[in-house]
Design an enzyme around this catalytic site. Structure first.
Site, PDB file in Angstrom:
ATOM      1  N   LYS A  43      -4.247   2.458  -1.381  1.00 29.02           N
ATOM      2  CA  LYS A  43      -4.323   2.550  -2.842  1.00 29.02           C
ATOM      3  C   LYS A  43      -3.082   1.868  -3.413  1.00 29.02           C
ATOM      4  CE  LYS A  43      -4.739   5.517  -6.871  1.00 29.02           C
ATOM      5  NZ  LYS A  43      -3.587   4.915  -7.583  1.00 29.02           N
TER       6      LYS A  43
ATOM      7  N   SER B   7      -0.701   5.530  -1.926  1.00 29.57           N
ATOM      8  CA  SER B   7      -0.008   5.228  -3.169  1.00 29.57           C
ATOM      9  C   SER B   7       1.517   5.221  -2.999  1.00 29.57           C
ATOM     10  CB  SER B   7      -0.456   6.207  -4.248  1.00 29.57           C
ATOM     11  OG  SER B   7      -0.263   5.666  -5.529  1.00 29.57           O
TER      12      SER B   7
ATOM     13  N   ASP C  77       8.859  -3.749   5.596  1.00 33.51           N
ATOM     14  CA  ASP C  77       9.189  -5.128   5.253  1.00 33.51           C
ATOM     15  C   ASP C  77      10.674  -5.422   5.400  1.00 33.51           C
ATOM     16  OD1 ASP C  77       6.554  -5.552   4.720  1.00 33.51           O
ATOM     17  OD2 ASP C  77       6.831  -6.154   2.626  1.00 33.51           O
TER      18      ASP C  77
END
Length: 400
Positions: A327, A302, A313
């Site tokens: 999740k 999460s 990224d």
């Protein structure tokens, strides 16, 4: 950085929106606007209740009947994170938002194998004193066996009034007993204060390496992070290992604050709901550019995945370890007027590159298996931690 209302990303997620509860009964006003199918369904439910009243041998509480019906309605959606909670269960669900727990001092999660797995055992906790370890599988609570689909029920039974005890049976898999060993435990419940940030300055060769482990993103984590990271910086560290292993998530705001610390201006995460509404969270131009690597494992979930995904990224930090839990959905908790509540999945989040995480996870840049099955992160024995040692190796490349 733009901030919006408090959202929790983990097993418990909350929003301050309420709506009225409802009841089924013989005096229910169906209303002029109700669909015919809905009227037929409620009529069928009333008919079945009449069958029970006239034929069922044993006494029962109507409240239990209605709670069971509401729980079943949510359970049949097939989403393990969307649930209905009667008032007593809802109260227990809210207890872990401020970093204090009336329980035994562990974090548990539903494993992909269908078991209830102990992710963390906190220091100075009753569970630690009883001998529980991270990686243990909770087989039964008070003699009743539970699996991953009944996680909330098991947690509700484990929690209770301080000073009382709970009977547990755990299964422990180790190098000596790979088939698993069943261990009975009697653990006293207490009001447990959880420290979610651990920091240490490590001398490795001629370099000072800062180590910072975040075990959760609780309300108290941000202040603790600022204090302990500041001390590391003041000790002239050359680089940082940020450890998110076994971190199940927590407060989105805390996650965003920590991400903003290390990122320049750009996207941290986006969330999108069923109507296509998108919220984009961004970091500002100020950043701490210390060389760093980030550790994750299969129990990082999460909010941990938001942080790791943003770092990966945007090329801020190499991600080391194992693919994360996966999740990537957001829940909001809706309190009801009668004290009950509903936890509902409302949106899905994506990394800055638009990658989905749910049921996929964040893939590390450098995959490293934990070959030490007996490893306990809380013991901070770095010489026996193969993932940490590989993280340091990668960090030294960044520093040099």
């Amino acid at each position: 950085m733009k901030r919006f209302g408090k959202i929790i990303l983990s097993l418990v997620l909350i929003g301050a929106i309420g709506f009225s509860g409802f009841m089924l009964g013989t005096n229910l006003d169906l209303g002029q606007g109700m669909k015919a199918d809905d009227k037929e369904l409620i009529g069928e439910m009333e008919s079945l209740k009449g069958l029970l009243d006239n034929n069922f041998l044993f006494d029962y509480e109507e409240e239990d009947l209605y709670n069971g019906a509401l729980k079943g309605m949510f359970a049949n959606l097939g989403d393990p994170y969307t649930s209905y909670y009667p008032a007593d269960e809802f109260t227990k669900l809210m207890e872990n938002l401020d970093g204090r727990y009336k329980g035994i001092g562990v974090t548990v999660s539903a494993s992909k194998e269908g078991t209830i797995k102990v992710i963390q055992v906190f220091e100075d906790s009753p569970a630690k004193e009883a001998g529980m370890k991270s990686g243990d599988i909770i087989k039964s609570v008070e003699g009743k066996e539970f699996d991953a689909t009944e996680l909330d029920k098991a947690v509700g039974l484990i929690r209770g009034e301080p000073g009382t005890k709970v009977k547990l049976e755990v299964i422990r898999i180790s190098e000596d007993k790979p088939e698993g060993e069943e261990i009975p435990m009697m653990v006293e419940r207490r009001d447990v204060k959880v420290d979610t940030v651990f920091a240490e300055n490590l001398s490795i060769g001629d370099k000072n390496i800062g180590y910072l482990r975040l075990s959760a993103f609780d309300d108290i984590t941000w202040d603790d992070f600022k204090e302990k990271y500041s001390k590391l910086k003041n000790s002239d560290i050359d680089g940082l290992v940020l450890d998110l292993r076994n971190n199940p998530g927590g407060s989105l705001d805390v996650c965003l604050n920590i991400a903003d610390t290390f990122l320049d201006e750009g996207v941290i995460v986006t969330t999108e709901d069923k109507n296509g509404n998108v919220i984009t969270e961004k970091s500002d131009s100020d950043m701490d550019d210390i060389p760093m690597v980030t550790l994750i494992n299969e129990n990082s979930a999460s909010a941990s995945e938001i942080l790791a995904g943003a770092f990966k990224d945007r090329g801020r930090s190499k991600i080391i370890g194992k693919k994360s839990f996966g999740k990537g959905i957001v829940q909001k908790l809706f309190p009801l007027e009668n004290g009950a509540g509903a936890k509902i999945t409302i949106s899905e989040y994506k990394t800055p590159n638009g990658e989905k995480i749910n049921k996929i996870g964040v893939k590390p840049d450098v995959e490293v298996e934990n070959t030490n099955l007996d490893l306990d992160l809380n013991e901070n024995d770095f010489t026996k931690d193969p993932q940490f040692l590989n993280a340091v190796k990668e960090l030294l490349k960044e520093i040099d």
